[in-house]
Design a protein around this motif. Structure first.
Motif, PDB file in Angstrom:
ATOM      1  N   LYS C 211       0.840  -1.312   0.006  1.00 48.30           N
ATOM      2  CA  LYS C 211       0.174   0.010  -0.147  1.00 48.30           C
ATOM      3  C   LYS C 211       0.829   1.321   0.038  1.00 48.30           C
ATOM      4  N   SER C 212       0.130   2.148  -0.355  1.00 48.23           N
ATOM      5  CA  SER C 212       0.812   3.667  -0.287  1.00 48.23           C
ATOM      6  C   SER C 212       1.580   4.087   0.955  1.00 48.23           C
ATOM      7  N   SER C 213       2.605   4.666   0.947  1.00 48.42           N
ATOM      8  CA  SER C 213       3.060   5.476   2.003  1.00 48.42           C
ATOM      9  C   SER C 213       2.455   6.712   2.148  1.00 48.42           C
ATOM     10  N   ASN C 214       2.498   7.271   3.218  1.00 43.66           N
ATOM     11  CA  ASN C 214       1.976   8.831   3.252  1.00 43.66           C
ATOM     12  C   ASN C 214       2.775   9.478   4.222  1.00 43.66           C
ATOM     13  N   PRO C 215       2.251  10.897   3.979  1.00 46.36           N
ATOM     14  CA  PRO C 215       3.229  12.030   4.795  1.00 46.36           C
ATOM     15  C   PRO C 215       3.263  11.670   6.091  1.00 46.36           C
ATOM     16  N   SER C 216       2.647  10.988   6.926  1.00 45.31           N
ATOM     17  CA  SER C 216       2.861  10.687   8.350  1.00 45.31           C
ATOM     18  C   SER C 216       3.971   9.933   8.451  1.00 45.31           C
ATOM     19  N   GLY C 217       4.299   8.948   7.475  1.00 45.35           N
ATOM     20  CA  GLY C 217       5.231   7.857   7.506  1.00 45.35           C
ATOM     21  C   GLY C 217       4.737   6.627   8.476  1.00 45.35           C
ATOM     22  N   ILE C 218       3.549   6.599   8.890  1.00 47.38           N
ATOM     23  CA  ILE C 218       3.049   5.560   9.783  1.00 47.38           C
ATOM     24  C   ILE C 218       1.928   4.803   8.884  1.00 47.38           C
ATOM     25  N   ASP C 219       1.764   3.655   8.856  1.00 42.66           N
ATOM     26  CA  ASP C 219       0.833   2.940   8.028  1.00 42.66           C
ATOM     27  C   ASP C 219      -0.450   3.234   8.920  1.00 42.66           C
ATOM     28  N   LEU C 220      -1.273   3.626   8.131  1.00 42.44           N
ATOM     29  CA  LEU C 220      -2.715   3.979   8.917  1.00 42.44           C
ATOM     30  C   LEU C 220      -3.505   3.109   9.317  1.00 42.44           C
TER      31      LEU C 220
END
Lengths: 216, 167, 411
Positions: C211-220
């Motif tokens: 899955k995509s990474s995201n700006p928080s750097g934590i998998d949501l």
């Protein structure tokens, strides 16, 4: 190599004026249909004595607003589908000038700031102290001062400047004959894309609004 | 509340349809340059005319010239052939000879068999197609064989008594 | 009727479920910024380059006596040939611009870290394939820059110890870049995009697995994921629209911006243009090549400057999430690196000289230093952040991530 650098250096010291002279002249090229046609007449009648424009065909000149009779007059018996070749055979020119004069079809695109380069070259001829003709932009050029710029007085130069401008306009057109078509299509494409992107933006906003606050 | 959401939903549907339509029009328009690029180029179109000097073609002889890349047969017919053709209506695709020539001594036809596109060979009485045996007479009319139509007459006109321009 | 056809297919091929799982319902972090649009744009450009390339190949002739003329034939005589060629030439530059931004985003947000190493490495392979394709494609117009660019780059392989000359001869199939070279570059320029497509598929399979990474750097957690459609389809298409406006601005109003004037002169093996420069997207690497006076050393440094990106997952030893967002030191290094690459690009475009060479060496040292010091300062930075106390925004994120997460529904 070193010798040449040295001679350039001496040239610079001897004549500081060449600094300004070999810069490209600031000129606005008149791209009007009349100028293009007059330029085409000069190029086919004068320049093509030695130079070719092989990526252009006589039929292409019709797009400048010439009628077929005009083109027949310029084509010297060539057919409409023939390329614009030099009147002097290349091997004869090579014997005279030491190299085949370059093809002019793409010259306006093959030099940085091409049109201004062509204009500055044509109006850059001068007579040095020994009476030899030379060129500010292209020292040691083998092309003769075909327009007679170096020997012209101020009033003659005004007319020659116009002629050089027309030649430049035509050569700029020859290097990119589809430019007008490209730009006019470009306005429609950009206008369409702005409309589409605007719609997509509103749509994106509406879709994301479903998520409520916290959406980005 | 429910009503407002319904309105929003409707607006969004309209927006989606509008955007989709505009996008589809754009995609269709963007295909055109690519399709168009496969059509004959300007230099090919410029060669659409072929000029032929007929003065060297002796009576009874044939010359083949290329027109738009296709062979065109030009036959200098002698008086006997002209007479024979004038009396005939041809075979399965009947046509009087005068509708097929501009000057009776000059027959100009596209040298492509109307069956499957082979180039017929000249015979004494006309042509014989080597592929499937279609037979044409000296007016280019099909007499027998699978070919459905007579040899096509290309557009041409005389610029001089012995010079034609095809196309 | 349509439904029956879809049912028929679904019994034999997982069409509906595939689209549902991988496209419409595909869970995507809702907090992705516009920096996450560039992968989609790269995919679009790949398609554009393939389509325009195929149509150019219908009119192009890979023969030294015909190549330059056939490009002029395309520009002047082919219906909309000028448009297709300018789409392709501008598309090459746009492709690199988009890929560089895509990479910069990955570096900034630390998206290369576990579990996305394979995505990063497949992306690395894609970058090298793209560079190979661009380099070979640049020879095809057979202008002066085409010829001398290929001549110089193939000469680099001469730096190979022992068998350098043989390799160069083998690459060119001739003593200079010639007809054989042009022919094989055309064949390979047409072939490489197939490898690129295959590698993109691998890149996407990996993406849809982790899955995509995201700006928080934590998998949501699942509550922060939203379906790809309609949210990201809408966002990606809007981004595409903005991109196309800029792209078409160049194509229609400044198409020669990315074409060197000298490439409008036919290749002349007897005369090198006074100032040869590679295409802008190779400039930083070209500058690194020139920073080292020894040929073999220069080639090694240039290769390393590209390959070193692959080491990022090992070099970055910080466990602070969010890449540069929560890591002030890493962020500073990121910006130093970006500026350094821009400096290198400028240096690469300049004729070699005394001061230029000194700046070149310094910028090259900084380039590698940014990578090679990373293992040390990333670990130090992590300790420093913990000692100083994590920023509240990061602490909140970590807290929410460590909440017991509901298991994903079985698909």
């Amino acid at each position: 190599m070193k010798l040449r650098a040295l001679s350039y250096l001496m040239l610079l010291l001897a004549a500081p004026a060449t600094w300004a002279d070999n810069a490209l002249k600031d000129v606005v090229i008149d791209q009007s249909p009349t100028a293009l046609r007059r330029g085409a007449a000069t190029v086919t009648g004068v320049c093509m004595a030695c130079h070719s424009l092989k990526y252009l065909h006589y039929r292409d000149l019709l797009k400048l607003g010439f009628n077929p009779e005009d083109v027949a007059g310029m084509s010297m018996g060539n057919k409409l589908e023939d390329p614009l070749l030099a009147m002097t055979p290349p091997d004869v020119s090579e014997q005279t000038y030491g190299r085949v004069p370059p093809d002019l079809s793409l010259l306006a695109k093959a030099r940085e700031d091409g049109p201004r380069y062509i204009y500055s070259l044509l109006t850059g001829f001068y007579q040095d102290k020994s009476g030899e003709t030379n060129n500010h932009l292209y020292p040691g050029i083998r092309m003769p001062d075909i327009l007679g710029w170096s020997g012209a007085d101020a009033s003659q130069r005004a007319a020659l400047a116009t002629q050089a401008n027309e030649v430049t306009a035509f050569l700029a057109w020859a290097a990119d004959p589809r430019a007008d078509e490209r730009r006019s299509l470009g306005y429609y494409v950009i206008a369409y894309l702005v409309l589409l992107t605007g719609l997509l933006y509103v749509l994106k906003r509406r879709v994301w609004a479903r998520l409520g606050q916290g959406s980005n | 509340m429910v009503g407002k959401e319904g309105v929003d939903e409707e607006r969004r549907d309209f927006l989606l349809t509008a955007t989709g339509t505009v996008g589809a029009v754009g995609i269709a328009a963007a295909c055109w340059p690519f399709i168009s690029s496969m059509n004959p180029t300007l230099d090919v179109q410029a060669q659409a005319n072929t000029e032929v000097d007929l003065s060297g073609v002796a009576a009874g002889a044939m010359r083949t010239v290329a027109w738009r890349g296709k062979p065109v047969f030009i036959v200098h017919r002698n008086p006997e052939q002209i007479a024979a053709m004038a009396q005939s209506e041809g075979g399965k695709d009947p046509a009087p000879d005068r509708t097929r020539v501009q000057e009776p001594q000059w027959l100009v036809v596209v040298g492509i068999c109307t069956h499957l596109g082979c180039v017929p060979n000249k015979t004494e009485d006309g042509w014989l197609c080597p592929c499937h045996g279609s037979v044409y007479d000296n007016s280019g009319r099909v007499l027998q064989g699978p070919a459905p139509r007579n040899l096509e007459v290309p557009p041409y006109h005389f610029v001089e008594p012995t010079k034609i321009v095809i196309g | 009727m349509a439904q029956r056809l879809i049912d028929w297919i679904d019994q034999r091929f997982p069409l509906t479920s595939f689209i549902k799982r991988e496209l419409t319902d595909y869970p995507t972090p809702r907090n992705l910024s516009y920096w996450w649009n560039f992968g989609f744009l790269a995919g679009f450009l790949l398609m554009l380059q393939i389509v325009s390339g195929v149509f150019l190949a219908m009119h192009y002739k890979p023969d030294v006596t015909l190549a330059f003329d056939s490009v002029q034939h395309i520009m002047r005589d082919v219906n909309y040939g000028w448009l297709i060629r300018y789409l392709h030439s501008t598309g090459a530059s746009a492709f690199f611009a988009v890929i560089f931004i895509h990479m910069a985003r990955t570096l900034y947000y630390g998206s290369y870290r576990a579990p996305r190493e394979l995505m990063w490495w497949s992306g690395q392979v894609l970058l090298i394939l793209l560079m190979a394709s661009a380099f070979m494609g640049y020879l095809l117009p057979w202008g002066q820059m085409s010829f001398w660019g290929a001549q110089v780059i193939t000469s680099l392989f001469g730096a190979t110890p022992l068998i350098g000359d043989e390799i160069v001869l083998w690459l060119r199939g001739d003593f200079v870049v010639g007809d054989a070279t042009l022919n094989r570059f055309f064949a390979l320029h047409y072939l490489v995009p197939f490898f690129i497509v295959a590698m993109v598929l691998i890149h996407l399979v990996a993406l849809h697995h982790v899955k995509s990474s995201n700006p928080s750097g934590i998998d949501l957690a699942d509550k922060d994921n939203i379906p790809f459609h309609p949210y990201f389809t809408a966002k990606d298409f809007f981004g595409l629209g903005v991109f196309l406006i800029i792209f078409c601005g160049f194509v229609f109003f400044a198409p020669e911006f990315f074409i060197e004037p000298a490439n409008n002169e036919p290749a002349n093996p007897l005369l090198t243009p006074p100032h040869i420069v590679p295409e802008w997207y190779f400039l930083p690497f070209y500058a690194i090549l020139r920073a080292i006076p020894d040929t073999l050393g220069g080639v090694a440094a240039m290769s390393l400057s590209i390959l070193i990106f692959a080491a990022m997952p090992f070099l970055d030893r910080s466990r602070i999430p969010g890449g540069a967002r929560f890591r002030p030191f890493y962020r500073a290094m990121f910006y130093i690196f970006v500026v350094d690459v821009l400096v290198l690009a400028y240096i690469g475009s300049q004729p070699p000289g005394g001061l230029i060479f000194k700046i070149d060496v310094a910028a090259t040292v900084i380039y590698f230093a940014v990578f090679l010091t990373l293992p040390f300062h990333s670990r130090w930075e992590e300790r420093w952040l913990h000692a100083r106390g994590l920023p509240p925004a990061l602490r909140n994120l970590l807290d929410s991530a460590s909440e017991p997460q509901p298991r994903r529904e079985a698909r």
